[in-house]
Design an enzyme around this catalytic site. Structure first.
Site, PDB file in Angstrom:
ATOM      1  N   SER A 228       0.843  -1.197   0.000  1.00 30.76           N
ATOM      2  CA  SER A 228       0.000   0.000   0.000  1.00 30.76           C
ATOM      3  C   SER A 228       0.874   1.241   0.000  1.00 30.76           C
ATOM      4  O   SER A 228       2.018   1.212   0.458  1.00 30.76           O
ATOM      5  CB  SER A 228      -0.898   0.018   1.241  1.00 30.76           C
ATOM      6  OG  SER A 228      -0.131   0.299   2.409  1.00 30.76           O
ATOM      7  N   ASP A 229       0.328   2.335  -0.507  1.00 30.92           N
ATOM      8  CA  ASP A 229       0.924   3.621  -0.199  1.00 30.92           C
ATOM      9  C   ASP A 229       0.717   3.846   1.288  1.00 30.92           C
ATOM     10  O   ASP A 229      -0.121   3.205   1.925  1.00 30.92           O
ATOM     11  CB  ASP A 229       0.283   4.736  -1.026  1.00 30.92           C
ATOM     12  CG  ASP A 229       1.187   5.957  -1.161  1.00 30.92           C
ATOM     13  OD1 ASP A 229       2.120   6.097  -0.339  1.00 30.92           O
ATOM     14  OD2 ASP A 229       0.960   6.772  -2.067  1.00 30.92           O
ATOM     15  N   TRP A 230       1.470   4.760   1.868  1.00 28.25           N
ATOM     16  CA  TRP A 230       1.466   4.946   3.322  1.00 28.25           C
ATOM     17  C   TRP A 230       0.106   5.470   3.787  1.00 28.25           C
ATOM     18  O   TRP A 230      -0.262   6.610   3.510  1.00 28.25           O
ATOM     19  CB  TRP A 230       2.592   5.878   3.720  1.00 28.25           C
ATOM     20  CG  TRP A 230       3.870   5.164   4.081  1.00 28.25           C
ATOM     21  CD1 TRP A 230       4.576   5.323   5.246  1.00 28.25           C
ATOM     22  CD2 TRP A 230       4.595   4.196   3.320  1.00 28.25           C
ATOM     23  NE1 TRP A 230       5.696   4.494   5.249  1.00 28.25           N
ATOM     24  CE2 TRP A 230       5.727   3.793   4.078  1.00 28.25           C
ATOM     25  CE3 TRP A 230       4.399   3.594   2.086  1.00 28.25           C
ATOM     26  CZ2 TRP A 230       6.651   2.848   3.651  1.00 28.25           C
ATOM     27  CZ3 TRP A 230       5.325   2.647   1.638  1.00 28.25           C
ATOM     28  CH2 TRP A 230       6.430   2.289   2.414  1.00 28.25           C
ATOM     29  N   GLY A 231      -0.655   4.594   4.476  1.00 26.45           N
ATOM     30  CA  GLY A 231      -1.971   4.976   4.958  1.00 26.45           C
ATOM     31  C   GLY A 231      -3.078   4.797   3.949  1.00 26.45           C
ATOM     32  O   GLY A 231      -4.176   5.319   4.135  1.00 26.45           O
ATOM     33  N   ALA A 232      -2.833   4.033   2.879  1.00 20.17           N
ATOM     34  CA  ALA A 232      -3.830   3.881   1.817  1.00 20.17           C
ATOM     35  C   ALA A 232      -4.824   2.754   2.059  1.00 20.17           C
ATOM     36  O   ALA A 232      -5.779   2.607   1.299  1.00 20.17           O
ATOM     37  CB  ALA A 232      -3.132   3.651   0.473  1.00 20.17           C
TER      38      ALA A 232
END
Length: 812
Positions: A228-232
């Site tokens: 994931s992208d950070w916090g996605a």
């Protein structure tokens, strides 16, 4: 030991835990099995390794690293060998810093020049994007370092990026927004691929099975890990089912526990969990096997490479009377704050702590030029350029042979986290350039920026050189080009429009500020739109001047077989340097249906599409024969009814040019297609605007036509009154509610403490991001300060259930 063997030794809880980060930048280790955490760090044009406090916004200090030219610059080099060389250097810096995976490159398409993060991306064209991305991936991974191809997919705006729904018809997805990713995956097999924040056609990318598994793995053959992208991450269990292997960063065990609970409840099979856990284990084991200690890269050599790459990426837009290259005896008025304090990179997660920074003033002095300097404008965002600064610059310019102005976009104008509102440069800079040009007929402008701008003064100056964001050596490289120590090797990887009204996705479609971002222009992105509508850009895709001249001749086409399955066309031609200086040329090969075949087609098509290119280095008088092979895909469109790539019967024009608008040679081939276009026969009646784009006018596509191309009713763009608030509601959605005001106040207080001492670009980015952050992110990114139970209570109160909400807030 391989991933399967490792996972077989893990408990259910250990498997779940393996699938999320150990902290902000590391995977988890398993001490009893000798598995050590791997470090992942931001890229993509340099290494942003944070040795202390961690963040994903470029706030806290990172270790010194070479800041290479950004993708907005290097794409213009059209030089795969150069990108591979930069990739090797990035890999070497990762080896020294014990970094296993660098997060990049970015392969998103430049749908609109306003995108605040365009400086991280290569092009408006998927073919160029794919080849550049594949090249740098190959270079990095040749050193045993992993890459993370991002942001997958259709992440074309920064506004509302964490909640927006990108509504894209499948043909545009396949031909424009996924094609570059596809090429990079098939050619270079990145270790990892990073999903984007946004929804795609109603489903978050982090839990989109069609995107992460059906297309990426089953069709393209991707063998690596999806993170994931950070916090996605939206719903972690749904993500596991869809094929999201690794959640980053750590979520304090929240989602690990959800995975375990889902397996025990029978909502998620352990086989599905094993599948993603094995892929995480395989990556960790690969990273451990490639790890070395004691490696040191050559700092000076990397800086020299950064300078050479930046020069090869500079694009010369104008050069009247051959004012460039400069003669060695000219007296120079050097003007503009960027000449001493250059803009060389973007703001946000890609912000590098450079090993050094060159500037134009010192470089010219070192070369022995007679140089005098005036700043001309202030770098302070809220400071208007005084008449005194402009008059001082004018007076200096009038006394010198040439005036060189370094201008462009400040950090505060383009950044991760927000999009630009217009295409204008700061007005104080426009005023300065016009005033200096009036004082000195030999005025040269060097632009340092990450995306196109309007140039109201273009006709008043003698030369315009675009260095984009050239990295730590970008300014010295620009001087190399100005004085002729290097030649302007770049060509535009994106169209420069005359004004914002000319772009194919004008307001209100970009940036979309509602629930959905409708990609109504479909496949007509960039030059595909300008060529089709005959809207003249300021500078077309592929354009760039040289200090010499080139002639094209000897055009020849050879068709291997006139059928769909075996079609291969060989294009050959000769390029000759007809000038007096060495120079480079980018020979571009385009393919499109002939006008007659296009008029009869049941499929709407661009006039031409880039399908090949070659970067040539030629001495004066030297000729070189070029051969480019075009396979069946070069003549194909994506047939959404048949769910496959298809070819129409017709006459195809194969063109060779120096830009999308400067076609030097062309020929035709007749190809027998597969007949699948008959399945799309009704589209012309249902979506007529796509077949009859108005010439010379802004793009207008009705909702009915877009829905027909999309293949479904369009989702809502606005939140209906009375719709319950959810974990995906944003702080902006609730900011007028009492509890929303209290929550936003606390979040801003925490942010202010974190941002204390940060520069203005970081502050503006954070302010924009805060209001558009989904409430779920407050749980996963709060380090335990806000629990799921407390968020549930907040939502209950927002939805008119105060007593229930208070009980949840008070519950431990």
């Amino acid at each position: 030991m391989d991933g399967n063997e490792l996972v077989a030794q893990l408990s259910l809880e250990e498997k779940a835990a393996l699938c999320s980060g150990g902290d902000f930048w590391h995977t988890k280790g398993i001490e009893r099995l000798g598995i050590t955490p791997l470090m992942l760090t931001d890229g993509p044009h340099g290494l942003r390794k944070q040795a202390g406090d961690a963040d994903h916004l470029g706030i806290n200090v990172s270790v010194p690293a070479t800041c290479f030219p950004l993708s907005c610059a290097t794409a213009g080099s059209f030089d795969e060998d150069l990108l591979r060389e930069i990739g090797v250097a990035l890999g070497e810096e990762c080896l020294q810093e014990q970094v296993a995976v660098i997060l990049g490159p970015g392969a998103n398409i430049k749908r609109n020049p306003l995108c605040g993060r365009n400086f991280e991306y290569f092009s408006e064209d998927p073919y160029l994007t794919g080849r550049m991305a594949a090249a740098i991936i190959s270079g990095i991974q040749s050193k045993g370092i992993g890459t993370s191809l991002k942001h997958y997919a259709a992440n074309s705006q920064e506004r509302l990026r964490m909640t927006s729904n990108s509504v894209v018809d499948e043909r545009a997805l396949r031909e424009i927004y996924l094609s570059g990713f596809e090429m990079a995956v098939k050619h270079s097999q990145p270790w990892t691929l990073m999903c984007s924040y946004n929804m795609l056609n109603g489903t978050y990318a982090s839990e989109n099975k069609w995107l992460l598994s059906d297309v990426l793995r089953d069709e393209w053959g991707f063998t690596g890990l999806v993170m994931s992208d950070w916090g996605a991450v939206n719903e972690r269990v749904a993500g596991v089912k869809a094929g999201l292997d690794l959640e980053m960063p750590a979520s304090n065990g929240i989602n690990d526990a959800r995975i375990v609970a889902a397996v025990r409840a029978g909502e998620l099979s352990e086989t599905e969990l094993d599948r993603v856990a094995v892929r995480v284990a395989d990556m960790i084991l690969k990273g451990m096997a490639e790890s070395v200690t004691g490696y040191r890269y050559d700092v000076d050599a990397h800086h020299a490479l950064a300078r050479r790459a930046a020069a090869a990426s500079c694009v010369l837009l104008k050069n009247c009377d051959n004012v460039l290259p400069l003669q060695p005896d000219v007296k120079v008025a050097l003007i503009g704050a960027f000449a001493k304090t250059p803009r060389y990179q973007g703001a946000g997660s890609s912000k590098i702590n450079p090993t050094r920074i060159d500037n134009a003033f010192d470089t010219l002095l070192d070369m022995g030029y007679d140089v005098a300097y005036e700043p001309g404008y202030s770098l302070t965002l809220d400071a208007e350029s005084s008449d005194a600064l402009i008059k001082d610059a004018q007076r200096l310019a009038a006394t010198k042979d040439v005036a060189i102005i370094f201008a462009g976009l400040p950090d505060e104008y383009e950044s991760e986290g927000f999009d630009r509102e217009n295409l204008a440069m700061p007005e104080k800079q426009n005023r300065l350039i016009a005033a200096v040009a009036a004082a000195n007929p030999n005025t040269i402008v060097v632009l340092q920026l990450g995306a196109p701008v309007e140039l109201p003064w273009a006709s008043q100056v003698k030369a315009i050189l675009v260095s984009y964001l050239g990295g730590q050596a970008g300014s010295s490289a620009a001087v190399d080009v100005l004085v002729g120590a290097a030649e302007p090797g770049g060509r535009l990887a994106e169209t420069w429009p005359v004004c914002l009204a000319d772009v194919p996705s004008p307001p209100p479609y970009y940036p979309a500020l509602g629930l959905s971002a409708e990609y109504r222009e479909s496949i007509f992105v960039g030059y595909r739109y300008y060529d089709k509508t005959e809207v003249a850009p300021a500078y077309p895709f592929g354009y760039g001047l040289s200090y010499t001249t080139f002639e094209y001749d000897g055009f020849n086409l050879e068709l291997s077989a006139p059928d769909t399955t075996a079609t291969e066309v060989s294009v050959s031609f000769t390029v000759t340097n007809t000038g007096t200086r060495p120079g480079s040329e980018v020979a571009q090969v385009y393919v499109g249906l002939s006008a007659e075949s296009a008029a009869a087609s049941t499929v709407f098509r661009p006039v031409r599409e880039l399908k090949g290119f070659t970067k040539l280095q030629l001495q004066p008088g030297e000729s070189q024969k070029v051969s480019v092979k075009l396979d069946a895909r070069a003549f194909s469109y994506y047939n959404v009814a048949a769910k496959q790539w298809a070819i129409e019967t017709g006459t195809y024009v194969v063109s060779v040019g120096a830009s999308s608008s400067d076609i030097r040679l062309s020929g035709t081939v007749n190809i027998i297609g597969d007949g699948l276009q008959s399945q799309l026969a009704s589209l012309r009646d249902c979506a007529p605007e796509y077949y009859n784009l108005r010439k010379g006018e802004p793009l207008k596509i009705s909702g009915a036509s877009f829905a027909a191309a999309y293949g479904s009713p369009l989702p809502p763009t606005k939140r209906a009154p009375g719709t319950p608030y959810t974990a995906n509601s944003t702080l902006s959605d609730i900011k007028d509610k009492l509890i929303g005001k209290l929550l936003l106040s606390q979040v801003r207080k925490n942010a202010a403490q974190m941002l204390d001492g940060s520069d203005e670009s970081i502050v503006r980015m954070m302010e924009a991001a805060l209001l558009e952050m989904p409430l779920r992110s407050l749980v996963t990114m709060s380090n335990g300060q806000l629990s799921i139970q407390q968020l549930t209570g907040i939502l209950d109160m927002l939805n008119g259930k105060p007593l229930q909400g208070i009980r949840s807030l008070l519950r431990k």
